[in-house]
Design a protein around this motif. Structure first.
Motif, mmCIF file in Angstrom:
data_model
loop_
_atom_site.group_PDB
_atom_site.id
_atom_site.type_symbol
_atom_site.label_atom_id
_atom_site.label_comp_id
_atom_site.label_asym_id
_atom_site.label_seq_id
_atom_site.Cartn_x
_atom_site.Cartn_y
_atom_site.Cartn_z
ATOM 1 N N ILE A 184 -11.266 1.162 5.939
ATOM 2 C CA ILE A 184 -10.072 1.858 6.408
ATOM 3 C C ILE A 184 -8.952 0.845 6.585
ATOM 4 C CG2 ILE A 184 -9.057 3.109 8.350
ATOM 5 C CD1 ILE A 184 -11.821 4.354 8.807
ATOM 6 N N CYS A 185 -7.775 1.189 6.102
ATOM 7 C CA CYS A 185 -6.620 0.306 6.219
ATOM 8 C C CYS A 185 -5.491 1.059 6.910
ATOM 9 C CB CYS A 185 -6.157 -0.180 4.848
ATOM 10 S SG CYS A 185 -4.794 -1.341 4.951
ATOM 11 N N THR A 186 -4.960 0.491 8.000
ATOM 12 C CA THR A 186 -3.865 1.116 8.733
ATOM 13 C C THR A 186 -2.565 0.318 8.597
ATOM 14 O OG1 THR A 186 -4.528 -0.027 10.754
ATOM 15 C CG2 THR A 186 -5.396 2.198 10.418
ATOM 16 N N MET A 187 -2.523 -0.621 7.662
ATOM 17 C CA MET A 187 -1.329 -1.437 7.450
ATOM 18 C C MET A 187 -0.554 -0.913 6.248
ATOM 19 S SD MET A 187 -2.806 -5.277 8.077
ATOM 20 C CE MET A 187 -3.860 -5.194 6.648
ATOM 21 N N ARG A 188 0.639 -0.356 6.488
ATOM 22 C CA ARG A 188 1.467 0.153 5.395
ATOM 23 C C ARG A 188 1.856 -0.949 4.428
ATOM 24 N NH1 ARG A 188 6.209 2.893 8.551
ATOM 25 N NH2 ARG A 188 7.138 1.155 7.474
ATOM 26 N N GLU B 58 -5.673 6.904 9.398
ATOM 27 C CA GLU B 58 -6.899 6.279 8.894
ATOM 28 C C GLU B 58 -7.559 7.083 7.780
ATOM 29 O OE1 GLU B 58 -9.358 5.537 12.329
ATOM 30 O OE2 GLU B 58 -8.045 3.930 13.025
ATOM 31 N N GLN B 59 -6.752 7.623 6.862
ATOM 32 C CA GLN B 59 -7.281 8.421 5.762
ATOM 33 C C GLN B 59 -7.259 7.674 4.440
ATOM 34 O OE1 GLN B 59 -4.577 11.764 6.478
ATOM 35 N NE2 GLN B 59 -6.384 13.009 6.940
ATOM 36 N N VAL B 60 -6.883 6.382 4.478
ATOM 37 C CA VAL B 60 -6.793 5.592 3.258
ATOM 38 C C VAL B 60 -7.767 4.418 3.347
ATOM 39 C CG1 VAL B 60 -5.266 4.228 1.786
ATOM 40 C CG2 VAL B 60 -4.359 6.214 2.993
ATOM 41 N N LEU B 61 -8.546 4.234 2.287
ATOM 42 C CA LEU B 61 -9.486 3.119 2.217
ATOM 43 C C LEU B 61 -8.991 2.114 1.181
ATOM 44 C CD1 LEU B 61 -12.871 5.069 2.053
ATOM 45 C CD2 LEU B 61 -11.823 4.051 4.055
ATOM 46 N N LEU C 109 0.819 -1.214 0.000
ATOM 47 C CA LEU C 109 0.000 0.000 0.000
ATOM 48 C C LEU C 109 0.853 1.264 0.000
ATOM 49 C CD1 LEU C 109 -2.709 1.452 0.176
ATOM 50 C CD2 LEU C 109 -2.681 1.072 2.651
ATOM 51 N N GLU C 110 1.868 1.317 0.841
ATOM 52 C CA GLU C 110 2.721 2.503 0.923
ATOM 53 C C GLU C 110 3.385 2.786 -0.432
ATOM 54 O OE1 GLU C 110 6.040 4.164 3.998
ATOM 55 O OE2 GLU C 110 6.147 2.038 3.471
ATOM 56 N N SER C 111 3.876 1.745 -1.079
ATOM 57 C CA SER C 111 4.523 1.904 -2.387
ATOM 58 C C SER C 111 3.511 2.300 -3.453
ATOM 59 C CB SER C 111 5.211 0.605 -2.802
ATOM 60 O OG SER C 111 6.219 0.286 -1.874
ATOM 61 N N PHE C 112 2.295 1.766 -3.342
ATOM 62 C CA PHE C 112 1.258 2.087 -4.317
ATOM 63 C C PHE C 112 0.901 3.568 -4.271
ATOM 64 C CE2 PHE C 112 -3.155 2.613 -5.624
ATOM 65 C CZ PHE C 112 -3.118 2.055 -6.892
ATOM 66 N N LEU C 113 0.802 4.128 -3.073
ATOM 67 C CA LEU C 113 0.462 5.545 -2.944
ATOM 68 C C LEU C 113 1.526 6.427 -3.588
ATOM 69 C CD1 LEU C 113 -1.005 5.683 0.675
ATOM 70 C CD2 LEU C 113 -2.257 5.730 -1.487
ATOM 71 N N LYS C 114 2.783 6.000 -3.503
ATOM 72 C CA LYS C 114 3.851 6.746 -4.171
ATOM 73 C C LYS C 114 3.782 6.543 -5.680
ATOM 74 C CE LYS C 114 7.164 5.005 -1.699
ATOM 75 N NZ LYS C 114 8.518 4.694 -1.209
ATOM 76 N N LEU C 115 3.501 5.319 -6.119
ATOM 77 C CA LEU C 115 3.436 5.010 -7.544
ATOM 78 C C LEU C 115 2.369 5.839 -8.258
ATOM 79 C CD1 LEU C 115 4.247 3.167 -9.979
ATOM 80 C CD2 LEU C 115 2.433 1.621 -9.219
ATOM 81 N N CYS C 116 1.210 5.978 -7.647
ATOM 82 C CA CYS C 116 0.116 6.701 -8.298
ATOM 83 C C CYS C 116 0.165 8.209 -8.011
ATOM 84 C CB CYS C 116 -1.228 6.103 -7.906
ATOM 85 S SG CYS C 116 -1.655 6.305 -6.178
ATOM 86 N N ASP C 117 1.253 8.663 -7.428
ATOM 87 C CA ASP C 117 1.465 10.093 -7.134
ATOM 88 C C ASP C 117 0.429 10.687 -6.183
ATOM 89 O OD1 ASP C 117 3.815 10.351 -8.609
ATOM 90 O OD2 ASP C 117 2.712 10.771 -10.464
ATOM 91 N N ALA C 118 -0.101 9.853 -5.287
ATOM 92 C CA ALA C 118 -1.018 10.359 -4.269
ATOM 93 C C ALA C 118 -0.234 11.107 -3.197
ATOM 94 C CB ALA C 118 -1.806 9.223 -3.641
ATOM 95 N N VAL C 119 1.012 10.672 -2.970
ATOM 96 C CA VAL C 119 1.901 11.312 -2.000
ATOM 97 C C VAL C 119 3.304 11.390 -2.601
ATOM 98 C CG1 VAL C 119 0.613 10.566 0.045
ATOM 99 C CG2 VAL C 119 2.384 9.101 -0.883
ATOM 100 N N PRO C 120 4.092 12.371 -2.191
ATOM 101 C CA PRO C 120 5.441 12.495 -2.752
ATOM 102 C C PRO C 120 6.496 11.626 -2.067
ATOM 103 C CG PRO C 120 4.934 14.399 -1.405
ATOM 104 C CD PRO C 120 3.692 13.554 -1.447
ATOM 105 N N SER C 121 6.200 11.145 -0.828
ATOM 106 C CA SER C 121 7.212 10.380 -0.117
ATOM 107 C C SER C 121 6.586 9.272 0.724
ATOM 108 C CB SER C 121 8.015 11.302 0.805
ATOM 109 O OG SER C 121 7.191 11.754 1.873
ATOM 110 N N GLY C 122 7.425 8.326 1.110
ATOM 111 C CA GLY C 122 6.962 7.230 1.944
ATOM 112 C C GLY C 122 6.557 7.695 3.332
ATOM 113 N N GLY C 123 7.237 8.710 3.840
ATOM 114 C CA GLY C 123 6.883 9.251 5.155
ATOM 115 C C GLY C 123 5.492 9.852 5.166
ATOM 116 N N MET C 124 5.162 10.523 4.093
ATOM 117 C CA MET C 124 3.832 11.111 3.992
ATOM 118 C C MET C 124 2.776 10.013 3.841
ATOM 119 S SD MET C 124 2.702 14.174 1.490
ATOM 120 C CE MET C 124 2.826 15.632 2.496
#
Length: 81
Positions: free
Chosen positions: A55-59, A47-50, A24-39
């Motif tokens: 709601i998913c809290t597992m990176r 709990e802002q990601v579904l 999930l963490e890598s996917f958010l970076k891949l689709c340009d939803a966030v600029p970094s892994g920390g974000m």
């Protein structure tokens, strides 16, 4: 006075992956939803990601083709390339 709230249908943006799954963490970076892994970590922990409407809290959540990810007012569909 009554106020009616209508849900606006969101277009899902298809995002192709070349592997069996993506975290999930890598996917958010891949689709340009966030600029970094920390974000990405912060959004996930707050709990802002579904994932598939829940709601998913597992990176490290493994996403496979067919999974849907939503954050803010945006949605993405994991697809195979």
């Amino acid at each position: 006075m009554k106020v009616r709230v209508r849900r606006v249908a969101r277009e899902e943006i298809p995002v192709a992956i070349t592997t069996e799954f993506i975290k999930l963490e890598s996917f958010l970076k891949l689709c340009d939803a966030v600029p970094s892994g920390g974000m990405a970590k912060t959004f996930i922990q707050n709990e802002q990601v579904l994932v598939n409407g829940e709601i998913c809290t597992m990176r490290g959540k493994k996403l496979r083709p067919g999974d849907r990810v939503s954050m803010d007012a945006q949605s993405w569909l994991v697809t195979a390339s």
